[in-house]
Design a protein around this motif. Structure first.
Motif, PDB file in Angstrom:
ATOM      1  N   ASP A 146     -34.995 -31.911 -25.298  1.00  0.00           N
ATOM      2  CA  ASP A 146     -35.840 -31.520 -24.174  1.00  0.00           C
ATOM      3  C   ASP A 146     -36.432 -30.153 -24.520  1.00  0.00           C
ATOM      4  OD1 ASP A 146     -37.018 -30.669 -21.847  1.00  0.00           O
ATOM      5  OD2 ASP A 146     -35.283 -31.039 -20.564  1.00  0.00           O
ATOM      6  N   LEU A 147     -37.718 -30.162 -24.829  1.00  0.00           N
ATOM      7  CA  LEU A 147     -38.400 -28.945 -25.278  1.00  0.00           C
ATOM      8  C   LEU A 147     -39.343 -28.401 -24.212  1.00  0.00           C
ATOM      9  CD1 LEU A 147     -39.230 -30.214 -28.881  1.00  0.00           C
ATOM     10  CD2 LEU A 147     -37.346 -28.705 -28.202  1.00  0.00           C
ATOM     11  N   SER A 148     -39.192 -28.879 -22.998  1.00  0.00           N
ATOM     12  CA  SER A 148     -40.128 -28.495 -21.936  1.00  0.00           C
ATOM     13  C   SER A 148     -40.075 -27.014 -21.605  1.00  0.00           C
ATOM     14  CB  SER A 148     -39.851 -29.321 -20.680  1.00  0.00           C
ATOM     15  OG  SER A 148     -38.510 -29.148 -20.226  1.00  0.00           O
ATOM     16  N   SER A 149     -38.939 -26.366 -21.922  1.00  0.00           N
ATOM     17  CA  SER A 149     -38.807 -24.932 -21.631  1.00  0.00           C
ATOM     18  C   SER A 149     -38.935 -24.067 -22.876  1.00  0.00           C
ATOM     19  CB  SER A 149     -37.455 -24.660 -20.959  1.00  0.00           C
ATOM     20  OG  SER A 149     -37.354 -25.349 -19.728  1.00  0.00           O
ATOM     21  N   GLU A 150     -39.274 -24.690 -24.011  1.00  0.00           N
ATOM     22  CA  GLU A 150     -39.409 -23.947 -25.261  1.00  0.00           C
ATOM     23  C   GLU A 150     -40.899 -23.882 -25.642  1.00  0.00           C
ATOM     24  OE1 GLU A 150     -39.692 -21.777 -27.975  1.00  0.00           O
ATOM     25  OE2 GLU A 150     -37.588 -21.906 -27.355  1.00  0.00           O
ATOM     26  N   PRO A 151     -41.558 -22.759 -25.365  1.00  0.00           N
ATOM     27  CA  PRO A 151     -43.016 -22.688 -25.571  1.00  0.00           C
ATOM     28  C   PRO A 151     -43.457 -22.926 -27.004  1.00  0.00           C
ATOM     29  CG  PRO A 151     -42.076 -20.522 -25.064  1.00  0.00           C
ATOM     30  CD  PRO A 151     -41.017 -21.522 -24.790  1.00  0.00           C
ATOM     31  N   ALA A 152     -42.625 -22.584 -27.983  1.00  0.00           N
ATOM     32  CA  ALA A 152     -43.031 -22.753 -29.383  1.00  0.00           C
ATOM     33  C   ALA A 152     -43.154 -24.221 -29.768  1.00  0.00           C
ATOM     34  CB  ALA A 152     -42.044 -22.042 -30.308  1.00  0.00           C
ATOM     35  N   LEU A 153     -42.403 -25.098 -29.092  1.00  0.00           N
ATOM     36  CA  LEU A 153     -42.335 -26.498 -29.521  1.00  0.00           C
ATOM     37  C   LEU A 153     -42.787 -27.498 -28.466  1.00  0.00           C
ATOM     38  CD1 LEU A 153     -38.926 -26.421 -31.436  1.00  0.00           C
ATOM     39  CD2 LEU A 153     -41.225 -26.467 -32.417  1.00  0.00           C
ATOM     40  N   LYS A 154     -43.055 -27.044 -27.263  1.00  0.00           N
ATOM     41  CA  LYS A 154     -43.461 -27.952 -26.191  1.00  0.00           C
ATOM     42  C   LYS A 154     -44.719 -28.717 -26.601  1.00  0.00           C
ATOM     43  CE  LYS A 154     -44.513 -28.035 -21.233  1.00  0.00           C
ATOM     44  NZ  LYS A 154     -44.689 -27.194 -20.015  1.00  0.00           N
ATOM     45  N   GLY A 155     -44.632 -30.046 -26.562  1.00  0.00           N
ATOM     46  CA  GLY A 155     -45.774 -30.881 -26.914  1.00  0.00           C
ATOM     47  C   GLY A 155     -46.002 -31.078 -28.399  1.00  0.00           C
ATOM     48  N   LYS A 156     -45.120 -30.526 -29.235  1.00  0.00           N
ATOM     49  CA  LYS A 156     -45.333 -30.605 -30.682  1.00  0.00           C
ATOM     50  C   LYS A 156     -44.365 -31.555 -31.386  1.00  0.00           C
ATOM     51  CE  LYS A 156     -47.681 -26.239 -31.330  1.00  0.00           C
ATOM     52  NZ  LYS A 156     -47.904 -25.085 -32.222  1.00  0.00           N
ATOM     53  N   VAL A 157     -43.254 -31.879 -30.758  1.00  0.00           N
ATOM     54  CA  VAL A 157     -42.266 -32.789 -31.348  1.00  0.00           C
ATOM     55  C   VAL A 157     -42.235 -34.052 -30.504  1.00  0.00           C
ATOM     56  CG1 VAL A 157     -39.845 -33.120 -31.983  1.00  0.00           C
ATOM     57  CG2 VAL A 157     -40.900 -30.857 -32.227  1.00  0.00           C
ATOM     58  N   GLY A 158     -42.731 -35.158 -31.048  1.00  0.00           N
ATOM     59  CA  GLY A 158     -42.725 -36.418 -30.308  1.00  0.00           C
ATOM     60  C   GLY A 158     -41.341 -37.019 -30.252  1.00  0.00           C
ATOM     61  N   ASN A 159     -41.067 -37.819 -29.208  1.00  0.00           N
ATOM     62  CA  ASN A 159     -39.756 -38.468 -29.162  1.00  0.00           C
ATOM     63  C   ASN A 159     -39.753 -39.760 -29.954  1.00  0.00           C
ATOM     64  OD1 ASN A 159     -41.404 -39.799 -27.338  1.00  0.00           O
ATOM     65  ND2 ASN A 159     -39.790 -40.113 -25.825  1.00  0.00           N
ATOM     66  N   PRO A 186     -31.135 -23.113 -32.513  1.00  0.00           N
ATOM     67  CA  PRO A 186     -32.222 -23.641 -31.694  1.00  0.00           C
ATOM     68  C   PRO A 186     -32.575 -22.790 -30.490  1.00  0.00           C
ATOM     69  CG  PRO A 186     -30.211 -24.857 -31.286  1.00  0.00           C
ATOM     70  CD  PRO A 186     -29.926 -23.939 -32.438  1.00  0.00           C
ATOM     71  N   GLY A 187     -31.652 -21.905 -30.096  1.00  0.00           N
ATOM     72  CA  GLY A 187     -31.903 -21.036 -28.959  1.00  0.00           C
ATOM     73  C   GLY A 187     -31.611 -21.715 -27.633  1.00  0.00           C
ATOM     74  N   PRO A 188     -31.656 -20.949 -26.552  1.00  0.00           N
ATOM     75  CA  PRO A 188     -31.233 -21.455 -25.239  1.00  0.00           C
ATOM     76  C   PRO A 188     -32.213 -22.420 -24.586  1.00  0.00           C
ATOM     77  CG  PRO A 188     -32.058 -19.211 -25.038  1.00  0.00           C
ATOM     78  CD  PRO A 188     -32.008 -19.514 -26.505  1.00  0.00           C
ATOM     79  N   ASN A 189     -33.453 -22.469 -25.056  1.00  0.00           N
ATOM     80  CA  ASN A 189     -34.469 -23.291 -24.390  1.00  0.00           C
ATOM     81  C   ASN A 189     -34.566 -24.712 -24.933  1.00  0.00           C
ATOM     82  OD1 ASN A 189     -35.197 -21.067 -22.811  1.00  0.00           O
ATOM     83  ND2 ASN A 189     -36.643 -20.359 -24.356  1.00  0.00           N
ATOM     84  N   VAL A 190     -33.854 -25.007 -26.015  1.00  0.00           N
ATOM     85  CA  VAL A 190     -33.837 -26.359 -26.579  1.00  0.00           C
ATOM     86  C   VAL A 190     -32.600 -27.065 -26.037  1.00  0.00           C
ATOM     87  CG1 VAL A 190     -33.726 -27.745 -28.682  1.00  0.00           C
ATOM     88  CG2 VAL A 190     -35.065 -25.622 -28.652  1.00  0.00           C
ATOM     89  N   VAL A 191     -32.823 -28.096 -25.245  1.00  0.00           N
ATOM     90  CA  VAL A 191     -31.726 -28.804 -24.578  1.00  0.00           C
ATOM     91  C   VAL A 191     -31.496 -30.139 -25.270  1.00  0.00           C
ATOM     92  CG1 VAL A 191     -30.911 -29.786 -22.406  1.00  0.00           C
ATOM     93  CG2 VAL A 191     -32.295 -27.688 -22.391  1.00  0.00           C
ATOM     94  N   PHE A 192     -30.258 -30.381 -25.649  1.00  0.00           N
ATOM     95  CA  PHE A 192     -29.896 -31.610 -26.367  1.00  0.00           C
ATOM     96  C   PHE A 192     -29.367 -32.661 -25.397  1.00  0.00           C
ATOM     97  CE2 PHE A 192     -30.187 -28.569 -29.674  1.00  0.00           C
ATOM     98  CZ  PHE A 192     -30.424 -29.261 -30.847  1.00  0.00           C
ATOM     99  N   GLN A 193     -29.778 -33.890 -25.632  1.00  0.00           N
ATOM    100  CA  GLN A 193     -29.309 -35.024 -24.847  1.00  0.00           C
ATOM    101  C   GLN A 193     -28.472 -35.936 -25.731  1.00  0.00           C
ATOM    102  OE1 GLN A 193     -33.245 -36.311 -23.893  1.00  0.00           O
ATOM    103  NE2 GLN A 193     -33.444 -34.986 -22.109  1.00  0.00           N
ATOM    104  N   ASP A 194     -27.632 -36.748 -25.126  1.00  0.00           N
ATOM    105  CA  ASP A 194     -26.770 -37.654 -25.874  1.00  0.00           C
ATOM    106  C   ASP A 194     -27.597 -38.546 -26.801  1.00  0.00           C
ATOM    107  OD1 ASP A 194     -23.993 -39.068 -26.118  1.00  0.00           O
ATOM    108  OD2 ASP A 194     -25.425 -40.680 -25.709  1.00  0.00           O
TER     109      ASP A 194
END
Length: 526
Positions: A146-159, A186-194
């Protein structure tokens, strides 16, 4: 999600009222190149001109380019994809110097179709990955971020991505190991999902679009890949990385067949360090079911001539760092083993060298114990002259020495963490100095695997005192909680800005005369 048409692949013929014929596609794949831009020797560190002249070198991006181009010519008019399962970053002076720009340039020149995000793509934070993505034209994907809160990567990494190859839609989904928060930055703004739940969601989305050929391009390691193959319906093939596993039907050092079959799902991986190009031919029936999967990783040895243009560009980019690489810093009387499968499971010669070097550097500061994570050791060193380039290949992360104080109980807790994932080959395994311990693999992780912890004090071994305060030295990554060592974050009198670990190790080697690698039983495995 990305959609792209793959030009040049043959479209299967079909007339009205007739069923589709079997559909075949060749998957060419790499994983865990780890900045081995130049060719490598048998120890997976940078090969030299003498080794090339003697035909003793493997891999390097120029050989990958040669082989991929040869396969493209061979498969002209047929269906194929060129995939990478992550971790082109980190592992040589090319990454240290160019921070991903070299990897981007050469992967672009090779012509990959899709790449999965690996954990080391975050070694310089999200911005480091952002720069790489901006430099390449192929999609870089990972479905459980979940990169929605990471400005450097938001919209740049497709699922996921859908590619049309030979008239058929090929869905490619991806996940990254959730412990990346411990193994990289990855820093605090990159959220990992199962991983598995994420993949199930992406499979459902693709199937809703009518895609019935789905490849999981993952960076989670072979054990997790097999778990995924068994538990995510709809995945037809898993192309993985992260565990650096050689699968082969001909190499007696392989960890399994190529492919490993989990039910009807083939799982492949192609070792690491640019040494192999995986090649798997997969056949689907008209319902999208895999009916056959066969292949073998191609060894990129001296019989593969490096692409001339790529080799020239590698030499050009390598010129500024060549003098540093060539500088001889020491001599080794025998090869210093730093193999991944050893240093992440038992006491190893490279672990002893680095831990001894750390402790030697700060022994006059009241420090008694050194702990180095096995995952921070990235190569072996062969016998004879030792160059700075070889040392930096072993220790490429630019980690600094950290000194701090913790209780004996915290040391025990740290050792428990270190041996908690030996089964999975994780990098947290503790290589130590000034310390002895035993661990028992029959005991569950974090349930008391570690026993008989002894500390060297005043020239004699004695049992560790859980209530006593001890001085430790490690690298700044471990001290700040990397590889699960969160118990060190609250250490007292911490100083994380010591000299570079590679420099410390080189200087220790230099003053040791011809260095004789060794193990001495400081770690006992039951």
């Amino acid at each position: 999600m990305f959609h792209r048409l793959m030009a040049g692949a043959a479209t299967l013929a079909m007339t009205a009222g007739m069923a589709w014929a079997d559909y075949k596609i060749t998957i060419l794949h790499t994983n865990d190149i780890h900045s081995r831009i130049e060719s490598i020797n048998k120890y997976d560190s940078t090969c030299n001109a003498e080794g090339e002249a003697e035909g003793k070198c493997f891999g390097g991006v120029a050989r990958i380019k040669t082989m991929v181009d040869a396969k493209r010519a061979e498969l002209a008019g047929q269906n194929y994809l060129v995939l990478d399962a992550g971790d082109p970053f980190q592992g040589s002076l090319f990454y240290t110097t160019y921070k991903g720009a070299a990897e981007a340039e050469f992967m672009q020149a090779i012509g990959y179709d899709v790449m999965a995000v690996g954990n080391h793509e975050f070694d310089d934070g999200p911005v480091g990955l952002e720069k790489f993505i901006d430099a390449v034209s192929f999609p870089v994907i990972s479905g459980n971020l979940d990169l929605s809160s990471e400005p450097a990567l938001k919209g740049k990494v497709g699922n996921h991505v859908v590619l049309e190859v030979g008239g058929e839609k090929i869905g490619i989904i991806s996940v990254l190991a959730t412990d990346t928060v411990d193994t990289s930055s990855p820093g605090p703004n990159v959220v990992f999902q199962d991983e598995i739940e994420s993949l199930k969601g992406d499979v459902a989305a693709l199937e809703a679009e009518g895609v019935n050929k789905i490849i999981a391009l993952t960076h989670v390691g072979l054990p997790k890949d097999m778990d995924i193959a068994a538990n995510v319906p709809g995945i037809d093939l898993v192309v993985g990385g992260h565990s650096h596993t050689l699968l082969s039907n001909t190499n007696d050092r392989a960890k399994g067949a190529y492919p490993v079959m989990v039910g009807n799902v083939p799982v492949v991986q192609a070792y690491a360090y640019s040494k192999y190009l995986g090649e798997l031919v997969v056949t689907f029936d008209d319902a999208g079911n895999v009916t056959a999967a066969k292949g073998e990783p191609i060894l990129l040895d001296a019989s593969v001539t490096p692409d001339a243009a790529i080799a020239a560009r590698v030499a050009e980019m390598g010129a500024p760092i060549e003098e540093m690489k060539k500088r001889v810093v020491a001599e080794a009387s025998a090869a210093i083993e730093g193999a991944r499968e050893t240093c992440r499971a038992v006491e190893c010669p490279m672990g002893n060298l680095v831990a001894d070097a750390m402790l030697d550097r700060v022994k006059d500061q009241g420090v008694q114990i050194a702990i180095q994570n096995g995952g921070g050791l990235r190569a072996s060193i062969d016998a004879g002259e030792v160059t700075m380039g070889e040392v930096l290949t072993v220790l490429p992360f630019q980690n600094t020495l950290s000194t701090f104080q913790v209780s004996g109980q915290t040391v025990i807790d740290a050792l428990e963490n270190g041996v908690s994932q030996v089964e999975d080959g994780k990098g947290r395994f503790p290589q130590v100095a000034g310390l002895k311990f035993t661990f028992d693999m029959s005991v569950a992780p974090n349930e008391g695997r570690v026993s008989d912890v002894m500390v060297m004090e005043n020239g004699a071994w004695g049992p560790i005192d859980p209530a006593k305060t001890y001085g430790l030295v490690s690298n700044n990554y471990v001290r700040n909680g990397g590889d699960g060592y969160k118990m060190f974050r609250d250490a007292t009198n911490a100083y994380d800005y010591g000299p570079d670990l590679a420099d410390v190790t080189a200087e220790f080697l230099a003053k040791s005369g011809p260095y004789a690698p060794y193990t001495d039983g400081r770690i006992t495995r039951k």
